[in-house]
Design a protein around this motif. Structure first.
Motif, short mmCIF file in Angstrom:
data_model
loop_
_atom_site.label_atom_id
_atom_site.label_comp_id
_atom_site.label_asym_id
_atom_site.label_seq_id
_atom_site.Cartn_x
_atom_site.Cartn_y
_atom_site.Cartn_z
N ASP A 40 9.40 -0.83 -6.36
CA ASP A 40 9.90 -2.15 -6.01
C ASP A 40 11.18 -2.01 -5.19
O ASP A 40 12.17 -1.48 -5.71
CB ASP A 40 10.19 -2.89 -7.33
N ASP A 41 11.15 -2.43 -3.95
CA ASP A 41 12.38 -2.44 -3.13
C ASP A 41 12.91 -1.05 -2.78
O ASP A 41 14.12 -0.88 -2.58
CB ASP A 41 13.52 -3.22 -3.84
N CYS A 80 8.06 -9.20 -3.29
CA CYS A 80 7.33 -8.49 -4.34
C CYS A 80 5.91 -9.00 -4.61
O CYS A 80 4.92 -8.32 -4.37
CB CYS A 80 8.16 -8.58 -5.60
N ASP A 345 6.80 -1.96 -2.37
CA ASP A 345 6.20 -3.27 -2.07
C ASP A 345 6.76 -3.85 -0.78
O ASP A 345 6.18 -4.77 -0.21
CB ASP A 345 6.35 -4.25 -3.25
N GLN A 346 7.88 -3.34 -0.34
CA GLN A 346 8.46 -3.68 0.98
C GLN A 346 9.64 -2.76 1.19
O GLN A 346 9.99 -1.97 0.32
CB GLN A 346 8.95 -5.11 1.13
N LYS A 358 15.65 -8.13 1.14
CA LYS A 358 14.55 -7.87 2.10
C LYS A 358 14.15 -9.17 2.80
O LYS A 358 14.98 -9.83 3.37
CB LYS A 358 13.36 -7.26 1.37
#
Ligand code: SGN
Ligand code: CA
Length: 523
Positions: A40-41, A80, A345-346, A358
């Motif tokens: 995540d992130d 997310c 996720d990004q 983000k």
């Protein structure tokens, strides 16, 4: 004699029969296993396979070295839940319905690559952060964090709907559960496990054993750290700067007293031993900070250093636990026939434009790290420079498993791209971000080609932005409306329209043709 011949015949038949069974069994076991690890992130800037300036991530690098690194992996909506929904369904948000974290509902009854795998006999599981509801469908097993989940002593939702608190640090626990599931799976069937890590999400809480690991390092400021957002209306509106938005207590763990500390849910959950370790580390840093009496840029830069230290220490546990999974596969002789993908996720801002978080179509957020290993198909050390998207994961995994890709999946398998460096791939990619809430980031959609990026902001601000990524890789100079760029912008707009139609995004199509008053060009 006759008896012997008869026996011989029978023996040959028996051999043939055994051969047949054997080949059908090997055909079955040849369907690859899949380990998809989604963090995540986690920014590509923080992964040494992409950039060695910040931290060493030897286990993520190992996947890249033994397989392929994607230099142009992007997400379709940099948030997310929407990203996870796109990964599962192989579709853009306008098709899977999960457009934003704050207001969307994910209809788990829709099809997903997991459902296709389960249908064809795979054992499938999702462990850890899921964040698109509390009841995944189509998996043989799941055990998920509720919503964002907690770093310390997290609760998990079990398949019967009950909650279970597990003592310890989330990244270790998620890996433990993943290994338990693998230990207890039906070994006659291929498996697919999605491991959803909470790390490195805000508020970047490291495992106690990693506290202080970057204390001796001073991080260089990104060159656009002091961005003034000139000519960029949406950037002028955001609320995600290290200077103003990042909170001394909540984000950076600088508390005046225990009462304040305990107001934060993440600290409240800690047991005494964990809290003591945190306090022993952070309290002296805060004391020293107070003596310094910092203000202005010096204060912002101090916050940046603390942010980087917390963020990268949190990522250390992530990398270590990815290493545990790779070791698990080795020890159980599964490495050869298992596809391993690691991705975030990004992307994430690590001080670029002065930001964290983000959401934007700007590179640091739009682009995601992605590495993949599959010894049977991918040469070690492969570098892939094609545009690939998170919606490509679903069709890629289905193709690798020999399962027909459903026609309505919008992504495309990238297996042919990896196998053939000369294959063309996409010329341009499409992005659409919808949420108009936390951090005040304006909804936006746009197109990216190898050289240019054209973005249409709407709802919060109405504006266009155009970048020449070759001349301006940090996206500081909005060329929209500037002399000499009108033709380029019009061509990009046409290409954008083609993509919007291809992905069937009606909302964007409408906005595309809506004139923005006072726009310099007739656009
Ligand atoms: C939380 C964070 C935000 C973050 C979103 C989305 N705030 O709301 O900073 O942008 O998640 O993140 S927090 O105060 O709760 O930490 S996402 O990865 O889940 O999309
Ligand atoms: Ca995220």
């Amino acid at each position: 004699m006759r008896k012997i011949i008869n026996n011989k015949k029978q023996f040959i038949w028996l051999l043939l029969f055994i051969g047949l069974i054997h080949s059908s069994v090997t055909a079955q076991t040849q369907q690859p296993n899949i380990v998809l690890i989604i963090s995540d992130d986690h920014a590509y800037q923080a992964i040494s396979a992409y950039n060695k300036q910040l931290a060493i991530t030897s286990n993520i690098d190992r996947i890249a070295n033994e397989g392929v690194i994607f230099n142009k992996a992007y997400v379709t909506n940099s948030l997310c839940g929407p990203s996870r929904a796109a990964i599962l369904t192989g579709k853009y948000s306008n098709k899977n319905g999960y457009k934003e974290n704050e207001k969307s509902f994910f209809d788990a009854s829709q099809n997903s690559f997991i459902k296709e795998l389960t249908k064809s006999g795979y054992q499938t599981a999702w462990i850890g952060k899921y964040h698109i509801g509390n009841k995944p469908e189509g998996f043989t097993y799941w055990q998920i964090l509720p919503g964002q989940g907690m770093y310390y002593n997290p609760d998990f939702i079990l398949m019967d709907g009950s909650k279970k608190r597990i003592e310890g640090y989330v990244t270790n626990i998620v890996e433990n559960i993943a290994e338990d599931w693998l230990n207890n799976r039906d070994t006659t069937k291929p498996f697919c496990i999605v491991i959803g890590h909470k790390a490195t999400h805000r508020t970047w809480m490291p495992d106690t054993c990693d506290l202080g690991m970057f204390d001796k390092k001073t991080f260089s400021l990104p060159q656009n750290f002091y961005d003034d957002y000139k000519d960029r209306l949406a950037a002028q509106q955001q609320d995600m700067t290290i200077s103003k938005t990042m909170i001394m207590g909540y984000d950076l763990k600088m508390f005046d007293n225990e009462e304040d500390e305990n107001k934060e849910g993440s600290f409240k959950r800690m047991n005494t031993a964990q809290k003591n370790k945190f306090n022993a580390y952070y309290a002296p840093i805060y004391e020293d900070f107070k003596l310094k009496k910092l203000s202005g840029n010096a204060l912002t830069e101090w916050k940046f250093q603390r942010y980087m230290k917390d963020y990268l220490s949190t990522a250390a546990s992530l990398d270590r636990n990815i290493g545990r999974m790779l070791n698990y596969l080795d020890t159980h002789h599964l490495s050869q026939n298992t596809i391993v993908i690691y991705m975030s996720d990004q992307g994430f801002f690590l001080g670029e434009h002065g930001w964290f978080d983000k959401r934007w179509m700007y590179e640091e957020s739009f682009r995601t790290p992605m590495v993949m290993r599959y010894p049977k198909l991918i040469q070690p050390g492969t570098i892939d420079n094609h545009f690939v998207l998170n919606i490509d994961i679903a069709p890629t995994l289905l193709q690798a498993s020999g399962i027909t890709i459903p026609k309505d999946m919008q992504g495309e398998s990238f297996l042919p791209l990896i196998k053939n460096k000369n294959s063309k791939g996409r010329k341009a990619i499409y992005y659409h971000y919808y949420e108009n809430g936390e951090h005040n980031v304006s909804p936006q959609f746009g197109i990216k080609t190898n050289q240019y990026k054209l973005i249409r902001f709407y709802k919060r601000v109405e504006s266009w932005e155009l970048y020449d990524l070759q001349k301006d890789p940090h996206e500081m100079h909005n060329l929209f409306g500037k002399n000499g760029y009108e033709k380029i912008a019009i061509e990009l707009k046409k290409k954008l329209e083609t993509l919007i139609k291809e992905y069937d995004d009606d909302d964007a199509l409408q906005l595309l043709h809506q004139q923005i008053p006072e726009t310099k060009w007739n656009f």
